[in-house]
Design a protein around this motif. Structure first.
Motif, PDB file in Angstrom:
ATOM      1  N   PHE A  24       0.724  -0.802  -0.479  1.00 14.60           N
ATOM      2  CA  PHE A  24       0.153  -0.105   0.337  1.00 14.60           C
ATOM      3  C   PHE A  24       0.957   1.555   0.125  1.00 14.60           C
ATOM      4  O   PHE A  24       0.559   2.236  -0.633  1.00 14.60           O
ATOM      5  N   ALA A  25       2.157   1.139   0.034  1.00 12.59           N
ATOM      6  CA  ALA A  25       2.898   2.436   0.941  1.00 12.59           C
ATOM      7  C   ALA A  25       3.813   2.376   0.021  1.00 12.59           C
ATOM      8  O   ALA A  25       4.490   1.390  -0.181  1.00 12.59           O
ATOM      9  N   GLY A  26       4.856   3.496  -0.259  1.00 11.74           N
ATOM     10  CA  GLY A  26       5.934   4.351  -1.142  1.00 11.74           C
ATOM     11  C   GLY A  26       6.408   4.326  -0.095  1.00 11.74           C
ATOM     12  O   GLY A  26       7.439   4.383  -0.015  1.00 11.74           O
ATOM     13  N   ALA A  27       6.466   4.687   1.161  1.00 10.83           N
ATOM     14  CA  ALA A  27       7.423   5.294   2.655  1.00 10.83           C
ATOM     15  C   ALA A  27       6.892   4.461   3.593  1.00 10.83           C
ATOM     16  O   ALA A  27       5.851   5.068   3.862  1.00 10.83           O
ATOM     17  N   ALA A  28       8.117   4.541   4.827  1.00 13.45           N
ATOM     18  CA  ALA A  28       7.586   4.153   5.946  1.00 13.45           C
ATOM     19  C   ALA A  28       9.186   3.984   7.229  1.00 13.45           C
ATOM     20  O   ALA A  28      10.142   4.120   6.287  1.00 13.45           O
ATOM     21  N   PHE A  29       8.271   5.030   7.637  1.00 15.87           N
ATOM     22  CA  PHE A  29       9.120   5.850   8.438  1.00 15.87           C
ATOM     23  C   PHE A  29       9.517   4.732   9.984  1.00 15.87           C
ATOM     24  O   PHE A  29       8.647   4.865  11.078  1.00 15.87           O
ATOM     25  N   LEU A  30      10.991   4.295   9.882  1.00 11.40           N
ATOM     26  CA  LEU A  30      11.276   3.132  10.594  1.00 11.40           C
ATOM     27  C   LEU A  30      11.033   4.240  12.292  1.00 11.40           C
ATOM     28  O   LEU A  30      11.566   4.920  12.523  1.00 11.40           O
TER      29      LEU A  30
END
Length: 257
Positions: A26-32
């Motif tokens: 679903f996402a283009g980016a993920a901030f861990l």
């Protein structure tokens, strides 16, 4: 900065590589993260854990960041890491890792927990833009090409003008502002005005759940939206992704017409 224009916002102690990978469709980016990098912020995180908050507290924060980003090497999204620090050297170390792994380094000027603020991190940076500029510049200056640098900020703080904060981020070489709009969604428009002039990417956060919330933030000028607490809810992510895709597809058709 990323496509599709949906990001997963960090949730302290929960947002790891497995969390990001589970939503990669679903996402283009993920901030861990977020993760505390230096002594003062790590002590603050330990105190927060003591009152039942979730925090990442590995023995070696930089090695943890590297392992987590390595685990996403083949994932179909761009990873980022949200970090908290009061000193620059550990920030430079993690920035090198993010640059090498094409990850976004996100400086946390957002956390409002008392322990983190007393340590001099989190939202205290919004009232001390000189220190914020130092952190952005330190992050950008660690690598020949530098990592992409985002700053997570919070609305509704007395005596804080987020337009001035956005300008400071741009002046120091930052690439993005990730704004938690709280209950002041229109603040995104104010930041977007500065961002258009300074070539900043604006990610809007808070309450993003459906087509209506996506369209509101994008109409205010955001370049992308992010989902926080329901980032593990596939139905919410599916709705948000579809709404963002529809918005930008319509925008492309208007430009080409």
């Amino acid at each position: 900065m990323f496509e599709p224009r949906l990001a997963l916002a960090s949730l302290s102690g929960r947002s790891d590589a497995a969390w990001a990978e589970s939503a990669a469709e679903f996402a283009g980016a993920a901030f861990l993260g977020g993760i505390a990098l230096d002594g003062p912020t790590r002590e603050a995180a330990r105190e927060m854990v003591g009152r039942d908050r979730e925090e990442f507290l590995p023995d070696d924060p930089a090695a943890f960041v590297d392992r987590q980003l390595a685990a996403l090497e083949d994932a179909d999204l761009r990873p980022g890491f949200n970090v908290r620090t009061t000193t620059l050297e550990p920030l430079r170390e993690v920035a090198e890792i993010c640059a090498d792994r094409d990850a976004i380094l996100e400086l946390n000027a957002h956390c409002r927990q008392d322990e983190m603020c007393e340590a001099g991190a989190g939202e205290t940076l919004l009232r001390d833009t000189d220190r914020l500029r130092e952190q952005v510049a330190a992050a950008k200056g660690t690598h020949p090409q530098g990592p992409a640098v985002s700053v997570k900020v919070r609305a509704e703080l007395p005596d804080v003008d987020l337009r001035e904060v956005a300008a400071a981020i741009a002046d120091a070489g930052g690439d993005a502002v990730h704004v938690d709009a709280m209950d002041s969604e229109s603040v995104v428009a104010e930041i977007a005005d500065v961002a258009d002039e300074r070539d900043l990417f604006v990610i809007a956060n808070n309450g993003v759940r459906d087509e209506a919330t996506v369209r509101e933030y994008l109409a205010y000028g955001a370049d992308a939206v992010s989902v926080g607490r329901p980032s593990d809810d596939s139905e919410v992510l599916r709705r948000v992704r579809a709404a963002a895709d529809d918005w930008f597809e319509a925008e492309k058709r208007e430009v080409s017409a």
